[in-house]
Motif scaffolding. Structure first.
Motif, short mmCIF file in Angstrom:
data_model
loop_
_atom_site.label_atom_id
_atom_site.label_comp_id
_atom_site.label_asym_id
_atom_site.label_seq_id
_atom_site.Cartn_x
_atom_site.Cartn_y
_atom_site.Cartn_z
N ARG A 1 0.85 -1.20 0.00
CA ARG A 1 0.00 0.00 0.00
C ARG A 1 0.87 1.24 0.00
N VAL A 2 0.46 2.21 -0.79
CA VAL A 2 1.21 3.47 -0.92
C VAL A 2 0.22 4.62 -0.76
N LEU A 3 0.60 5.59 0.05
CA LEU A 3 -0.20 6.80 0.24
C LEU A 3 0.44 7.93 -0.57
N ALA A 4 -0.36 8.55 -1.44
CA ALA A 4 0.13 9.62 -2.31
C ALA A 4 -0.53 10.94 -1.92
N GLN A 5 0.26 12.01 -1.91
CA GLN A 5 -0.23 13.34 -1.58
C GLN A 5 0.39 14.35 -2.54
N VAL A 6 -0.45 15.22 -3.08
CA VAL A 6 -0.01 16.22 -4.06
C VAL A 6 -0.24 17.61 -3.46
N SER A 7 0.74 18.49 -3.62
CA SER A 7 0.64 19.88 -3.17
C SER A 7 1.19 20.78 -4.25
N CYS A 8 0.84 22.07 -4.20
CA CYS A 8 1.28 23.01 -5.22
C CYS A 8 1.71 24.31 -4.54
N GLU A 9 2.54 25.07 -5.26
CA GLU A 9 3.08 26.32 -4.73
C GLU A 9 3.54 27.18 -5.90
N LEU A 10 3.37 28.50 -5.76
CA LEU A 10 3.85 29.45 -6.78
C LEU A 10 5.31 29.77 -6.52
N VAL A 11 6.16 29.49 -7.52
CA VAL A 11 7.60 29.70 -7.40
C VAL A 11 8.12 30.31 -8.70
N PRO A 12 9.30 30.94 -8.68
CA PRO A 12 9.90 31.41 -9.94
C PRO A 12 10.36 30.22 -10.79
N PRO A 13 10.26 30.30 -12.09
CA PRO A 13 10.62 29.15 -12.94
C PRO A 13 12.13 28.99 -13.08
N LYS A 14 12.52 27.92 -13.72
CA LYS A 14 13.93 27.69 -14.02
C LYS A 14 14.39 28.63 -15.13
N PRO A 15 15.64 29.09 -15.08
CA PRO A 15 16.09 30.07 -16.09
C PRO A 15 16.04 29.52 -17.51
N ASN A 16 16.36 28.24 -17.69
CA ASN A 16 16.37 27.68 -19.05
C ASN A 16 14.98 27.34 -19.56
N ARG A 17 13.96 27.27 -18.68
CA ARG A 17 12.58 26.99 -19.10
C ARG A 17 11.64 27.97 -18.39
N PRO A 18 11.56 29.19 -18.87
CA PRO A 18 10.77 30.22 -18.16
C PRO A 18 9.26 30.04 -18.29
N THR A 19 8.79 29.25 -19.26
CA THR A 19 7.33 29.11 -19.49
C THR A 19 6.81 27.75 -19.08
N GLU A 20 7.58 26.98 -18.31
CA GLU A 20 7.15 25.64 -17.91
C GLU A 20 7.12 25.54 -16.38
N GLY A 21 6.16 24.79 -15.89
CA GLY A 21 6.06 24.54 -14.46
C GLY A 21 7.11 23.52 -14.00
N ILE A 22 7.14 23.28 -12.70
CA ILE A 22 8.14 22.40 -12.10
C ILE A 22 7.41 21.22 -11.46
N LEU A 23 7.94 20.03 -11.71
CA LEU A 23 7.41 18.80 -11.12
C LEU A 23 8.47 18.22 -10.19
N PHE A 24 8.03 17.81 -8.99
CA PHE A 24 8.95 17.25 -8.00
C PHE A 24 8.32 15.99 -7.44
N PHE A 25 9.10 14.90 -7.43
CA PHE A 25 8.62 13.60 -6.95
C PHE A 25 9.52 13.14 -5.79
N ASN A 26 8.88 12.55 -4.78
CA ASN A 26 9.62 12.08 -3.59
C ASN A 26 8.95 10.83 -3.05
N LEU A 27 9.74 9.77 -2.90
CA LEU A 27 9.26 8.50 -2.34
C LEU A 27 10.00 8.25 -1.03
N GLU A 28 9.26 7.88 0.01
CA GLU A 28 9.83 7.62 1.34
C GLU A 28 9.56 6.18 1.74
N LEU A 29 10.61 5.53 2.25
CA LEU A 29 10.50 4.16 2.76
C LEU A 29 10.72 4.22 4.27
#
Length: 385
Positions: free
Chosen positions: A1-29
């Protein structure tokens, strides 16, 4: 069984991709899932699973990152997906990929409006949240190989993973598009085996995708009707209480008679000790059992005790020698010279006072000093005149 939680936040973009959002994934054991997992430590398995999840969800371009842009070069949405393993019974990557993509499909971000340079974020009461734009749903399917690939097994358990020779993970969507593929375990696979696994993956992914879509539709209907929803309501009670035993009637009649029969049939003890046995002072034993050796010292403890006694004797001899030396030094010194010894053992402070001069010599020296001091003063006054 795996519990998944998604959250969002307004941040400045990456310099090389100014028009794209950021995705971050984290798995904990955590140790809650399995006792072999250690908290706060990144093992090889955890690094491998995190990379595979990123390749499955980010590199497959399943989420439209350009739709997460609010102001180009200034503000974009950062979507964070946290996966917590609750119970480990094998095949973590398949459960994590399904939980991750379902959580992203179910997530709703706040609505935003831009007027000039002002960015307004609306609450769910003011405006309905906006879902993420997801192009497809990649799902991982794992295959375990045994005896150098002669046997193939889908969705291996924890015990099967311990004895398998190799592992093949294929991420695919319902359109039969392979998003990522990874082989591990040092086993050489033939082309026919990979094709066979890909066909099985296509069937499994189609079935899982239908189940996900039905679950999302049912959740949306319940929310519109105003019924109960959420994590607690989505899990049936039967699954929570899987280890619950049904109540069974117990016959308590003639319990004493049955107990007497069991006692009579049982063999009596070989020896019965009516008095407590004192092995060592402070310990006692009543009845049968192994002899208590609590008061006995082990060989290592005895050696340590002997060494400590020897060290104490040596320290006492040193102190006695030091005292004798001090007394001999005191006797050698003169009786007229006063000696003051400090409390410290390291240093000895001796203060010597000079003998007092006779009074006549002191008065004579003082008169001479006064005359010498007056002479230059008189010469200065004469020169000024």
């Amino acid at each position: 069984r795996v519990l998944a939680q998604v959250s969002c936040e307004l941040v400045p973009p990456k310099p090389n991709r100014p028009t794209e959002g950021i995705l971050f994934f984290n798995l904990e054991l955590s140790p809650m899932a399995a006792p072999g997992f250690e908290p706060g430590r990144q093992s090889e398995l955890l690094v491998k699973l995190n990379r595979l999840i990123e390749r499955c969800l980010r590199n497959s371009k399943c989420i439209d990152t350009e739709s997460l842009c609010v102001v180009a070069g200034e503000k974009v949405w950062q979507i964070r997906l946290d996966l917590h393993l609750l119970n480990h019974d094998g095949n973590i990557i398949d459960a994590a990929s399904i939980a991750g993509i379902v959580a992203l499909c179910h997530f709703r971000r706040p609505d935003v409006s831009v007027q000039g340079e002002e960015v307004t974020v609306y609450t769910p009461e003011e405006r309905d949240p906006v879902p993420l734009s997801i192009h497809h749903m990649p799902i991982c399917v794992s295959f375990a190989f045994f005896q150098q690939g002669t046997y193939l097994l889908v969705d291996p358990s924890e015990r099967e993973e311990c004895v398998m020779d190799g592992l093949l993970v294929i991420a695919m969507n319902k359109h039969r598009e392979i998003c990522t593929i990874q082989s591990s375990g040092g086993i050489m696979l033939v082309k026919d085996q990979v094709l066979r696994c890909s066909k099985i993956t296509a069937v499994k992914v189609a079935e899982i995708t239908e189940l996900i879509q039905k679950a999302l539709e049912n959740d949306q209907k319940v929310r519109k009707e105003g019924g109960k929803f959420g994590f607690a309501e989505s899990i049936p009670n039967q699954k929570i209480t899987t280890f619950k035993m049904e109540s069974a009637a117990v016959d308590t009649n003639n319990v004493e008679e049955q107990a007497e029969e069991i006692i009579t049939k049982a063999d009596p003890p070989s020896e019965v000790f009516t008095k407590p046995i004192l092995h060592t002072p402070g310990t006692a034993q009543i009845g049968e059992g192994i002899e208590n050796s609590w008061g006995d010292l082990e060989e290592s403890e005895r050696e340590e005790a002997v060494e400590e006694e020897g060290e104490c004797d040596a320290a006492a001899l040193e102190c006695q020698n030091m005292e004798t030396e001090d007394t001999s030094k005191m006797r050698e010194t003169k009786d007229d010279e006063p000696i003051v010894l400090s409390d410290s053992e390291e240093e000895e402070v001796v203060i010597l006072e000079p003998e007092e001069l006779p009074k006549k010599t002191r008065t004579q020296t003082n008169l001479k000093q006064e005359n010498t001091s007056k002479k230059p003063f008189n010469k200065r006054r004469k020169k000024k005149r």
